[in-house]
Scaffold this motif. Structure first.
Motif, mmCIF file in Angstrom:
data_model
loop_
_atom_site.group_PDB
_atom_site.id
_atom_site.type_symbol
_atom_site.label_atom_id
_atom_site.label_comp_id
_atom_site.label_asym_id
_atom_site.label_seq_id
_atom_site.Cartn_x
_atom_site.Cartn_y
_atom_site.Cartn_z
ATOM 1 N N LEU A 176 11.604 -4.783 -0.644
ATOM 2 C CA LEU A 176 10.251 -4.351 -0.261
ATOM 3 C C LEU A 176 10.173 -2.820 -0.255
ATOM 4 O O LEU A 176 9.220 -2.224 -0.793
ATOM 5 N N GLU A 177 11.191 -2.213 0.326
ATOM 6 C CA GLU A 177 11.196 -0.739 0.410
ATOM 7 C C GLU A 177 11.251 -0.129 -0.996
ATOM 8 O O GLU A 177 10.520 0.824 -1.304
ATOM 9 N N LEU B 205 7.912 -0.455 -2.606
ATOM 10 C CA LEU B 205 6.915 0.480 -2.066
ATOM 11 C C LEU B 205 7.134 1.897 -2.585
ATOM 12 O O LEU B 205 6.185 2.676 -2.697
ATOM 13 N N ASP B 206 8.366 2.216 -2.900
ATOM 14 C CA ASP B 206 8.651 3.561 -3.412
ATOM 15 C C ASP B 206 8.495 3.658 -4.931
ATOM 16 O O ASP B 206 8.747 4.711 -5.516
ATOM 17 N N SER C 105 3.917 -0.172 -7.239
ATOM 18 C CA SER C 105 3.391 -0.750 -5.987
ATOM 19 C C SER C 105 1.912 -0.447 -5.819
ATOM 20 O O SER C 105 1.241 -1.013 -4.954
ATOM 21 N N GLU D 260 -0.351 -2.872 -1.932
ATOM 22 C CA GLU D 260 0.076 -2.672 -0.540
ATOM 23 C C GLU D 260 -0.550 -3.669 0.429
ATOM 24 O O GLU D 260 0.147 -4.250 1.268
ATOM 25 N N LEU E 277 1.032 -7.074 0.645
ATOM 26 C CA LEU E 277 2.408 -7.201 1.121
ATOM 27 C C LEU E 277 2.510 -7.621 2.590
ATOM 28 O O LEU E 277 3.542 -8.114 3.021
ATOM 29 N N TYR F 266 9.516 -0.990 10.523
ATOM 30 C CA TYR F 266 8.201 -1.564 10.176
ATOM 31 C C TYR F 266 7.599 -2.218 11.413
ATOM 32 O O TYR F 266 8.322 -2.727 12.274
ATOM 33 N N HIS G 59 -0.149 4.413 3.328
ATOM 34 C CA HIS G 59 -0.665 3.061 3.601
ATOM 35 C C HIS G 59 -0.025 2.591 4.899
ATOM 36 O O HIS G 59 1.131 2.942 5.186
ATOM 37 N N ARG H 257 3.536 1.420 4.925
ATOM 38 C CA ARG H 257 4.613 2.393 4.718
ATOM 39 C C ARG H 257 4.910 3.134 6.021
ATOM 40 O O ARG H 257 3.988 3.581 6.696
ATOM 41 N N ALA I 81 4.901 7.506 0.599
ATOM 42 C CA ALA I 81 5.777 7.452 -0.583
ATOM 43 C C ALA I 81 5.498 8.682 -1.427
ATOM 44 O O ALA I 81 4.339 9.048 -1.623
#
Lengths: 719, 206
Positions: free
Chosen positions: A133-134, A137-138, A142, A146, A149, A494, B53, B56, B60
């Motif tokens: 997931l990380e 997202l990076d 992605s 968002e 997710l 998170y 977001h 996050r 990012a």
């Protein structure tokens, strides 16, 4: 001559045939799909059954693009002939909803299997999930995912979406509609096209549409126009020729009686024997005009005095030989060839019967214009037959060695350049992607089969027969997984609460899997997805009548799994090969039978003359065709027709010669009329028809040259 | 929330209907700015993208090279991950990787956002005014063009687009999608050329 009674019988038959033909539903009687009967319809395996169904479906779809697709779709549904219409290729809302709501049943077992290598633990799975997931997202991809997710931290849907990249897309803003019936089996094509054009006339400009029905309509229109035009031009030219050379228009009308009569009765007979007649059989059948007019010509020019019996006998013999030849075609396994056999052999017999019963043909005797020139010899020298035979055999041998066969069914088709251009605009970037279909009894099994091929495919993320039922080990890990995932999310910073949509849905899935089992669940949800993939999207995944299928675009996977191409192109390319083999066999039998009959009926001197002129002409015609291009089944069909016509002329000449009668110049006049009739075929837009025309023309011309050779030798006392 | 998810999966792309409209009443500065941008032609610049977001923990940060050509659209060559190149043009969004090009499937409002972005990059005021309220700000050579959706529903999640620059150079693009939801692209090291050569077009554009 039977006189009045004969005329009465003719009238009665014509009346019956006319009633039969007028009662026919021509739209269903005419088979307009040119590839029909030339493409294998065997559907033994589930894949073949699925392909057969999908090809039928494919023909029913039309695609459109407009500034307002929704309005076009709404307009189209007003046509009673259109069952469904949609503004986009996929029912996006329905498919999206199905995929989202059933994401666990559809994708989770594959995810679990992929992450369960070694001895998996709930903690291990949770660590992998959060790490992925990380990383996601990076990553640049992605973007836009968002919000999703929160309900899908396992990336089930983004991973599936990623696998969809292998799917070619049809283009932007393409809508579709499905017509009720196949466009090939009725007059529907014309009606549907008219309906659509009239409905779209109310739409804003810039609306484009395409579909098999449009091609079918154009084929039907072009062929119909062509059949009408070829017949009309052929009849007009023949009439003009006859008026010019026979002097009296009335005599021309009399000559046409057997022609019209034979075509009408032959068609009526065909309608009694066959449910439908292939358009090609009809086009080939139209050559009856050129052949049957000969009977009247011979009778009108020579049937008087001492010649009467000779001419009639020669006509009967020639007709029997030709009709026997065509009758042999009835034993072909190909329906189109059978139809040609019935149509032409019936037509020939009917034309002869009509010519003999119709008295005006005998009563209006007379010479041709320029009668003194018609029977002049063409050659001044007449070398030995051996020279001719050697020359032709060497030519035929070289032609046979280098012959290149063309078995492509598309020589039967119209070019449709404009429509193809229009159609190409609907596939943006992807030029006609080849769809492969794998059929079977169950979707889950098919998905497992595809996964085993280990090739990239849009189906690789799906649950399949192999992983649908969770192992005991997986089941126990699954029970612990939510807790482990919550912990891992918290540990990595998170806010676990944000993921509540995921945990709520996952709990429901876990309960369902414990109650019903993974296989049952996956099967039910795949069936739902298949239902949601409505319209053309249904080619990708579907079920119907106990047959399931999956569509994909990977040719290597297709080879490994035994999937078949949905496109008929490979079959079209070699579709005529069996017909060619059959025609070669038929040709060999026909030549043997006909020559045997001639051998039995005639003395040696006569049959060698007949064989010399007819066979050498045909062999030379074949050589010329083979030298200058690829040979197809219509060249072979032309040679068969040429054989019958050549034998007719040769027999007629030899019988007259043997009875001591002067050269029957009606042969030349007949040949001229036949040449005129077949020359018209050279202007056809269908390659197959042109091939037939050129072969028959060559056969007739060359037969006449060899006949002339024979005649010259006879007149010089060399024969 | 789930209704938004339902919009998520797309199989085909859609194109925003951005109908032409009358030129809005902006001062001569903005028209001159547009003309200058057009005159400068194609541009390559380094970019730094910051995505925010709620999912996050930290924004990012991605970077790479941006290429813009008024005819061929926008191309973002990322240095992260699979070194993907994202191409945004009139046809839609395309992702180019070492495996070849593929059309990217995104929700409708993202597709619309890309079309808005293209219109903003060429300062197509007439098109933009059809969907946005244009708020221009100028201070010496620096300028800022803020676009507020005229109809909230019409553009989905896009709450605002802001372009900032100095003279005829765009330096920042901000896409605002609500609280803690934004994308900011900072541009530096601009290199202008009249047009891109064919090999660059083939590599970085559709």
């Amino acid at each position: 001559m039977i006189g009045t009674r004969g005329h009465f019988i003719l009238l009665l038959l014509a009346f019956a045939a006319a009633i039969r033909l007028s009662s026919l539903d021509w739209s269903s009687f005419l088979q307009l799909d040119v590839s029909e009967h030339f493409i294998s319809n065997r559907a033994a395996s589930p894949t073949q059954l699925a392909i057969s169904h999908l090809r039928d479906e494919q023909a029913r779809y039309i695609f459109f693009r407009s500034p307002n697709n929704a309005s076009v779709a709404e307009q189209l549904t007003r046509s009673p002939r259109i069952t469904q219409a949609s503004a986009s290729v996929f029912d996006r809302e329905r498919v999206s909803k199905t995929l989202y709501e059933h994401r666990f049943e559809l994708f989770f077992p594959h995810w679990l299997e992929e992450h369960s290598e070694g001895s998996p633990s709930a903690e291990g799975l949770a660590r992998s999930a959060v790490s992925e997931l990380e990383a996601f997202l990076d990553s640049p991809q992605s973007l836009g995912f968002e919000d999703l997710l929160f309900a899908d931290p396992l990336l089930l849907l983004p991973r599936f979406m990623d696998s969809l990249q292998s799917l070619p897309t049809m283009g932007l803003d393409v809508g579709w509609a499905r017509i009720e019936d196949s466009p090939f089996h009725s007059s529907l094509a014309q009606q549907v096209v008219r309906d659509i054009e009239s409905l779209l006339a109310h739409e804003t400009s810039g609306t484009q549409w395409t579909g098999v029905v449009k091609f079918a309509e154009e084929s039907s229109r072009v062929i119909r126009n062509e059949v009408g035009l070829l017949n009309t031009v052929s009849l007009l030219l023949l009439s003009l020729l006859a008026v010019l050379l026979l002097r009296s228009p009335l005599r021309v009308l009399h000559l046409l009686v057997p022609v019209v009569f034979s075509i009408t009765l032959a068609l009526a007979s065909c309608s009694l024997i066959f449910d439908s007649v292939h358009i090609l059989a009809l086009i080939l059948g139209s050559i009856l005009a050129g052949v049957t007019i000969d009977f009247g010509i011979h009778l009108m020019l020579h049937c008087s005095g001492e010649r009467k019996r000779v001419v009639m006998g020669a006509l009967v013999l020639a007709c029997v030989t030709s009709a026997t030849g065509f009758a042999v075609l009835i034993f072909s396994s190909n329906p189109v060839i059978r139809q040609v056999g019935v149509l032409v052999s019936t037509g020939l017999v009917v034309a002869l019967a009509c010519a003999l019963l119709y008295r005006p043909l005998v009563e209006h005797q007379g010479n041709l214009r320029f009668a003194d020139k018609w029977d002049r010899s063409l050659f001044r020298i007449a070398p030995s037959r051996a020279w001719a035979v050697a020359l032709v055999l060497i030519s035929a041998a070289t032609a046979l060695v280098g012959v290149s066969w063309s078995d492509d069914v598309r020589i039967l088709d119209i070019k449709h350049s404009q429509l193809k251009q229009e159609s190409a605009q609907f596939t943006s970037g992807d030029s006609s992607p080849n769809v492969f279909i794998l059929g079977g009894k169950e979707l889950l099994a098919l998905l497992a089969q595809l996964e085993a091929s280990d090739k990239s495919s849009w189906t690789k993320q799906f649950t399949n027969e192999r992983n649908a039922n969770l192992t005991k080990e997986q089941q126990s890990v699954l029970d612990e997984f939510p807790k482990a995932l919550r912990r891992e999310l918290n540990n990595r910073g998170y806010k676990e609460a944000l993921f509540s949509p995921f945990f709520a849905d996952f709990e429901g899935y876990s309960k369902a899997i414990a109650e019903q089992g993974g296989m049952v669940l996956a099967r039910a949800k795949l069936a739902e997805l298949a239902k949601a993939l409505d319209g053309p999207a249904g080619f990708l995944l579907g079920e119907r009548g106990g047959i399931a299928w999956v569509g994909f675009f990977d040719s290597v996977a297709a080879e490994e799994t035994g999937a078949l191409a949905l496109s008929v192109e490979p079959e079209l390319r070699n579709g005529l090969e069996p017909v060619r083999r059959q025609l070669l066999e038929i040709g060999a039998i026909l030549v043997t039978v006909m020559l045997s009959v001639v051998c039995i009926l005639f003395r040696r001197r006569s049959w060698t003359s007949i064989a010399f002129s007819s066979m050498l002409g045909l062999l030379m015609a074949f050589s010329l065709v083979a030298w200058f291009g690829e040979v197809n089944v219509f060249h072979l069909t032309g040679l068969l027709l040429g054989l019958c016509l050549s034998l007719d002329y040769s027999i007629f000449y030899v019988i007259c010669r043997d009875r001591g009668l002067p050269y029957p110049y009606s042969i030349r006049f007949s040949a001229l009329t036949t040449l005129v009739a077949f020359s018209v075929l050279l202007f056809s837009s269908i390659e197959a028809v042109r091939s037939l025309g050129i072969t028959v023309i060559l056969s007739i011309v060359l037969t006449h040259l060899f006949l002339e050779w024979e005649r010259n030798r006879h007149e010089r006392g060399l024969a | 929330m789930s209704k938004r998810f339902l919009l998520f999966l797309c199989f085909t792309l859609s194109v925003t209907e951005l109908n032409g409209a009358e030129e809005p009443g902006l001062s001569a500065f903005w028209h001159e700015l547009r003309n200058h941008l057009l005159e400068r032609g194609a541009v390559t610049a380094d970019f730094r993208e910051t995505r925010q977001h709620p999912i996050r923990q930290h924004p990012a940060r991605l970077n790479g090279e941006l290429r813009y050509d008024p005819t061929h659209g926008l191309s973002l060559a990322y240095k992260q991950g699979s070194s993907a190149i994202m191409v945004i043009d009139e046809v839609g969004l395309l992702r180019k990787t070492s495996h070849g090009p593929s059309r990217l499937q995104l929700p409708d409002d993202w597709e619309r956002l890309h079309q808005v972005l293209l219109a903003a990059m060429r300062l197509d005021y007439a098109t933009l005014e059809d969907s946005f309220l244009i708020v221009p700000e100028e201070e010496g050579p620096a300028w800022r063009l803020h676009l507020e959706p005229a109809d909230g529903d019409k553009l989905g999640r896009i709450l605002g687009v802001t372009l900032s620059g100095t003279q005829a150079t765009v330096t920042t693009i901000i896409l605002d999608m609500g609280p803690r939801r934004s994308i900011q692209i900072d541009l530096s090291n601009h290199r202008f050329v009249p047009t891109f050569p064919a090999d660059i077009l083939a590599q970085y554009f559709r």
